[in-house]
Design a protein around this motif. Structure first.
Motif, short mmCIF file in Angstrom:
data_model
loop_
_atom_site.label_atom_id
_atom_site.label_comp_id
_atom_site.label_asym_id
_atom_site.label_seq_id
_atom_site.Cartn_x
_atom_site.Cartn_y
_atom_site.Cartn_z
N ALA A 13 5.71 -15.93 49.52
CA ALA A 13 6.63 -15.98 50.66
C ALA A 13 8.05 -15.61 50.24
N ARG A 14 8.47 -16.09 49.06
CA ARG A 14 9.81 -15.76 48.57
C ARG A 14 9.97 -14.26 48.39
N LEU A 15 9.00 -13.64 47.74
CA LEU A 15 9.10 -12.20 47.48
C LEU A 15 8.90 -11.37 48.75
N ARG A 16 8.09 -11.89 49.65
CA ARG A 16 7.84 -11.16 50.90
C ARG A 16 9.11 -11.06 51.74
N LYS A 17 10.02 -12.00 51.57
CA LYS A 17 11.30 -11.92 52.30
C LYS A 17 12.15 -10.75 51.84
N GLU A 18 11.92 -10.31 50.59
CA GLU A 18 12.72 -9.24 50.01
C GLU A 18 12.00 -7.89 50.01
N HIS A 19 10.68 -7.91 50.18
CA HIS A 19 9.90 -6.68 50.07
C HIS A 19 8.91 -6.58 51.22
N SER A 20 8.68 -5.37 51.68
CA SER A 20 7.72 -5.19 52.77
C SER A 20 6.29 -5.36 52.31
N ARG A 21 6.04 -5.17 51.01
CA ARG A 21 4.71 -5.39 50.45
C ARG A 21 4.84 -6.14 49.13
N VAL A 22 3.89 -7.02 48.89
CA VAL A 22 3.84 -7.78 47.64
C VAL A 22 2.39 -7.73 47.14
N VAL A 23 2.23 -7.60 45.83
CA VAL A 23 0.91 -7.59 45.21
C VAL A 23 0.67 -8.91 44.48
N LEU A 24 -0.48 -9.50 44.72
CA LEU A 24 -0.95 -10.65 43.94
C LEU A 24 -2.06 -10.15 43.03
N TYR A 25 -1.84 -10.27 41.74
CA TYR A 25 -2.78 -9.78 40.72
C TYR A 25 -3.37 -11.00 40.03
N ASP A 26 -4.65 -11.25 40.25
CA ASP A 26 -5.30 -12.44 39.70
C ASP A 26 -5.97 -12.06 38.38
N ALA A 27 -5.48 -12.63 37.28
CA ALA A 27 -5.86 -12.20 35.93
C ALA A 27 -6.94 -13.11 35.34
N HIS A 28 -8.03 -12.48 34.89
CA HIS A 28 -9.18 -13.20 34.37
C HIS A 28 -9.76 -12.51 33.14
N SER A 29 -10.64 -13.24 32.45
CA SER A 29 -11.49 -12.63 31.42
C SER A 29 -12.74 -13.47 31.27
N ILE A 30 -13.75 -12.87 30.63
CA ILE A 30 -15.03 -13.55 30.46
C ILE A 30 -15.76 -12.91 29.29
N ARG A 31 -16.66 -13.63 28.67
CA ARG A 31 -17.47 -13.06 27.60
C ARG A 31 -18.25 -11.85 28.10
N SER A 32 -18.49 -10.92 27.21
CA SER A 32 -19.13 -9.65 27.59
C SER A 32 -20.59 -9.78 27.95
N HIS A 33 -21.24 -10.83 27.43
CA HIS A 33 -22.67 -11.02 27.66
C HIS A 33 -22.92 -12.46 28.10
N ILE A 34 -23.33 -12.65 29.35
CA ILE A 34 -23.73 -13.96 29.85
C ILE A 34 -24.92 -13.73 30.77
N PRO A 35 -26.13 -13.74 30.23
CA PRO A 35 -27.31 -13.36 31.02
C PRO A 35 -27.48 -14.15 32.32
N ARG A 36 -27.05 -15.39 32.34
CA ARG A 36 -27.20 -16.18 33.57
C ARG A 36 -26.35 -15.62 34.70
N LEU A 37 -25.24 -14.99 34.36
CA LEU A 37 -24.30 -14.52 35.39
C LEU A 37 -24.43 -13.03 35.70
N PHE A 38 -24.80 -12.23 34.69
CA PHE A 38 -24.93 -10.79 34.92
C PHE A 38 -25.81 -10.18 33.85
#
Length: 271
Positions: free
Chosen positions: A132-157
């Motif tokens: 909301a703070r940044l949206r007051k100053e800019h017509s567009r704002v990006v939310l970048y949700d940063a994640h990581s995970i192990r490369s091999h997890i057979p239960r998930l993929f």
């Protein structure tokens, strides 16, 4: 405070929902082990993106372990991926399917509500306030949700996860131009990527992504092999391995360009 906020002025918020490792004492006692309760963290991701502030981005991070409460899950308890293996708002199993809690220690409804009030709600109040703070100053704002995970997890993929996993909730959470700009940097890296594959974006991406209102949300799930050595199966004496600057250098270079592309998209004149 369980929420760490570093404010910038660029139209970009980078969120870190799964880098926390704090286990409150009264909850830690119920886990099978503290190591297991921390094992599935997005290890070192806040350090990998430590350049974000230099780009003018705002960062929001919770210090609490995702095993206590996962701030990237639907607070109603609804599954983000119906029919696929996943973890709950207050996870009871690890990524590999083993129990996180000792018998009789799983959180009940009242305990889940307590954890939501203490840790989930403040984290999302912080994200909403910064957008909301940044949206007051800019017509567009990006939310970048940063994640990581192990490369091999057979239960998930199946198989090995691509290095870059971009999530836009199948195009609903951001303008196609933003997804295209991020994808172009992933392609240029030559490291492998997928758009809206196994990880289409968690609750954060889906909840805040409102392109018509000027909020564009995108998730990036990284395979951990891009910045640290991964054993075949984590064990207490070998996991987590440290962030390796030499391994991480090419990945960091691409991530810098990705965040720059996010900012450039937000600053581009809206037609």
């Amino acid at each position: 405070m369980s929420v760490e906020i570093r404010r910038g002025t660029a139209p970009l918020v980078v969120s870190f929902p799964h880098t926390g490792t704090d286990l409150p004492a009264e909850i830690e006692a119920g886990f099978v082990s503290p190591w297991l309760a921390r094992r599935d963290a997005d290890w070192w991701i806040d350090r990998l993106y430590d350049f974000a502030g230099d780009l003018g981005a705002t960062t929001v991070r919770t210090t609490v372990s995702r095993s206590v409460i996962d701030v990237n899950r639907d607070p109603s308890g609804a599954s983000l991926y119906p029919g696929q293996a996943t973890t709950e708002l207050c996870p009871t199993t690890s990524f590999d399917g083993g129990p996180l809690y000792r018998v009789g220690c799983q959180p009940d409804g009242d305990e889940i509500a307590r954890r939501r009030s203490l840790w989930f709600d403040p984290y999302h109040e912080a994200i909403a306030a910064e957008l909301a703070r940044l949206r007051k100053e800019h017509s567009r704002v990006v939310l970048y949700d940063a994640h990581s995970i192990r490369s091999h997890i057979p239960r998930l993929f199946e198989g090995e996860l691509p290095q870059f996993n971009i999530g836009t909730f199948s195009g609903a959470s951001c303008d196609p131009a933003l997804a295209g700009a991020v994808e172009a940097e992933c392609v240029a890296s030559g490291m492998g990527h997928v758009l809206d594959g196994r990880f289409k974006g968690g609750w954060t991406t889906r909840h805040y992504g409102r392109p018509l209102d000027g909020i564009h949300a995108i998730q990036m799930e990284l395979a951990m092999r891009g910045y640290m050595a991964e054993p075949g199966m984590p064990a207490p004496d070998i996991w987590p391995t440290p962030l390796d600057p030499e391994i991480a250098a090419p990945l960091r270079a691409t991530l810098i360009r990705i965040l720059e592309a996010c900012t450039a998209f937000a600053l581009k004149d809206v037609l």
